[in-house]
Design an enzyme around this catalytic site. Structure first.
Site, PDB file in Angstrom:
ATOM      1  N   SER A   5      78.340  42.790   1.026  1.00  0.00           N
ATOM      2  CA  SER A   5      77.479  42.094   0.070  1.00  0.00           C
ATOM      3  C   SER A   5      76.025  42.174   0.498  1.00  0.00           C
ATOM      4  CB  SER A   5      77.937  40.650  -0.145  1.00  0.00           C
ATOM      5  OG  SER A   5      78.115  40.000   1.078  1.00  0.00           O
ATOM      6  N   CYS A   6      75.177  41.579  -0.306  1.00  0.00           N
ATOM      7  CA  CYS A   6      73.706  41.603  -0.237  1.00  0.00           C
ATOM      8  C   CYS A   6      73.209  41.606  -1.675  1.00  0.00           C
ATOM      9  CB  CYS A   6      73.127  42.876   0.420  1.00  0.00           C
ATOM     10  SG  CYS A   6      72.944  42.797   2.220  1.00  0.00           S
ATOM     11  N   ASP A   7      72.048  41.027  -1.884  1.00  0.00           N
ATOM     12  CA  ASP A   7      71.407  41.099  -3.205  1.00  0.00           C
ATOM     13  C   ASP A   7      69.916  41.291  -3.019  1.00  0.00           C
ATOM     14  OD1 ASP A   7      73.505  40.315  -5.419  1.00  0.00           O
ATOM     15  OD2 ASP A   7      73.916  39.068  -3.670  1.00  0.00           O
ATOM     16  N   GLU A  92      71.301  47.591  -0.012  1.00  0.00           N
ATOM     17  CA  GLU A  92      72.605  47.115  -0.475  1.00  0.00           C
ATOM     18  C   GLU A  92      73.662  48.091   0.004  1.00  0.00           C
ATOM     19  OE1 GLU A  92      73.114  44.465  -2.609  1.00  0.00           O
ATOM     20  OE2 GLU A  92      70.986  44.098  -2.302  1.00  0.00           O
TER      21      GLU A  92
END
Ligand SMILES: [Zn+2]
Length: 437
Positions: A5-7, A92
């Site tokens: 994940s990551c945004d 990302e």
């Protein structure tokens, strides 16, 4: 398995209330992976100098620019960072159809650092990143070091423009960002790319991948996973919906709320979800038993195109919903304490302090998250007043040829705020300990 994940988000000048470009990122990592924040000064290098990355070495640039970076303790590269030219970058993790490579490649985070060191504009950063990806590659590759490798998507921004870059192995697509958007762990560059790596369309066609007929749909061709389902797709929809609903009105606080949001994305248009069982959202929390992934660090960068002030980089440690965003300036010296932290928990590490804070809230969530947020609110409000004064004063001093004064002023300001942050965090930990007793 630890979720990928990551945004990362960006709002361009026509999408923000101030007319400035605003960039934001949550770095989501394994729950106990310390991620200190550090600054590196501008350096000049000899002609034959070499940059030694973990698996690949490459010729050094003549000059590497001054920058701050949020660095997983074991890695040379960064999850996000900003340089002296107001270039900001975040990445990302993506899963492409490509098989795991057997030969060594660059890690996505190393590419961020290389681009921060070598770029004066977002456009230059695009050239650096796509050049590195073409030549050295990245993505999933076998290694003996136990490093989890994956393909990468990036947003690179400067005070005037921003780009999305998505990669698969040595291939890439680049899209110009318009108004405001978010990216997540899902390919998003469809047929709207501006440039493509040489051979990307041919590769997709020869392998019979979807989206390869006519103008290449880069996302459909390269993605291994569904682009409609899963956490990354939900988080991206949420980020885009929030930004779309606020076009022309996005500010730094919008981005901070978005990074701290616990909406699961089923209704991407719902108001910000502050309290939560932590089951979903852009702010990632570990599982109740403390395993899994967590947001490890966050940044909101307010860039400045008209030269009236310096860029303000609001940085937070661990869960952004329980943290303070402290304004950082590349033009000063970051407090050394922020760079402290390694594999195991230590009392002197701010990152591990916020890790402990989140853990203490997690075991007893009844109202304590709200109490933590209440403790930060007045501190955050005060920073919103002082940060822009500092940004203007620092700019004036530098423009007047008093760069040393600016450096001293900003260094003192960051040290004071970091000390305040640590004092409040320690008080909160003591209070949570007493509550638990
Ligand atoms: Zn949270």
């Amino acid at each position: 398995m630890i979720p990928r994940s990551c945004d990362t988000m960006v709002a361009l000048a026509d999408a923000t209330s101030t007319g400035d470009v605003i960039f934001a990122k949550n770095s989501d990592r394994p729950v106990d992976e310390c991620q200190p924040l550090e600054l590196h000064a501008r350096q000049t290098h000899e002609d034959d100098a070499v940059t030694q990355c973990q698996f690949v070495s490459l010729p050094e640039a003549p000059v590497t620019y001054r920058h701050i970076g949020s660095r997983p303790y074991w890695c040379w590269g960064y999850e996000h960072g900003a340089n002296e030219h107001q270039v900001v970058i975040g990445n990302e993790g993506l899963a492409s159809r490509l098989p795991e490579a057997s030969e060594p490649k660059l890690i996505g985070m190393e590419i961020i650092r290389l681009a921060l060191e070598r770029s004066r504009t977002a456009s230059e950063a695009v050239d650096v990143i796509t050049g590195l990806v073409t030549e050295y590659g990245q993505g999933k590759f076998a290694n003996d070091a136990g490093v989890r490798t994956y393909d990468n998507g990036y947003i690179v921004a400067d005070p005037r423009e921003a780009f999305v870059i998505e990669t698969g192995g040595h291939h890439w697509g680049v899209k110009r960002a318009e108004r405001a958007l978010g990216i997540s762990n899902v390919y998003s560059i469809e047929t709207d790319w501006e440039t493509l790596s040489r051979g990307a369309a041919k590769h997709a066609r020869e392998h019979g991948w979807p989206g390869a007929r006519g103008r290449l749909n880069f996302a459909d061709a390269f993605t291994k996973d569904s682009r409609d389902e899963g956490s990354g797709a939900m988080r991206r929809r949420r980020a885009c919906a929030v930004l779309d609903a606020r076009l022309g009105d996005v500010n730094a606080r919008t981005m901070m709320s978005l990074l701290a949001d616990h909406g699961d994305g089923k209704d991407p248009d719902e108001p910000f979800v502050v309290d939560a069982d932590y089951g979903g959202g852009i702010c990632i929390h570990p599982n109740p038993d403390g395993t899994g992934g967590s947001t490890a660090a966050s940044i909101v960068s307010e860039l400045c195109a008209d030269g009236s002030r310096l860029a303000v980089h609001w940085c937070a440690l661990y869960s952004p919903c329980l943290a303070l965003f402290v304004p950082m300036f590349v033009e000063g010296e970051l407090p050394d304490v922020l760079a402290i932290g390694g594999e195991t928990s230590s009392e002197d590490s701010p990152w591990w302090t916020f890790h402990r804070l989140a853990a203490a809230v997690r075991v007893a969530p009844d109202g304590r998250a709200a109490a933590v947020r209440e403790a930060w609110a007045p501190v955050q409000d005060a920073l919103f007043v002082s940060a822009y004064e500092m940004a203007r004063e620092g700019r004036r001093s530098i423009d007047d040829g008093r760069g040393d004064d600016a450096n001293a002023l900003l260094t003192r300001y960051m040290a004071e705020n970091t000390a305040t942050m640590l004092r409040v965090a320690t008080d909160l930990l003591d209070w949570l300990d007493r509550q638990a007793a």
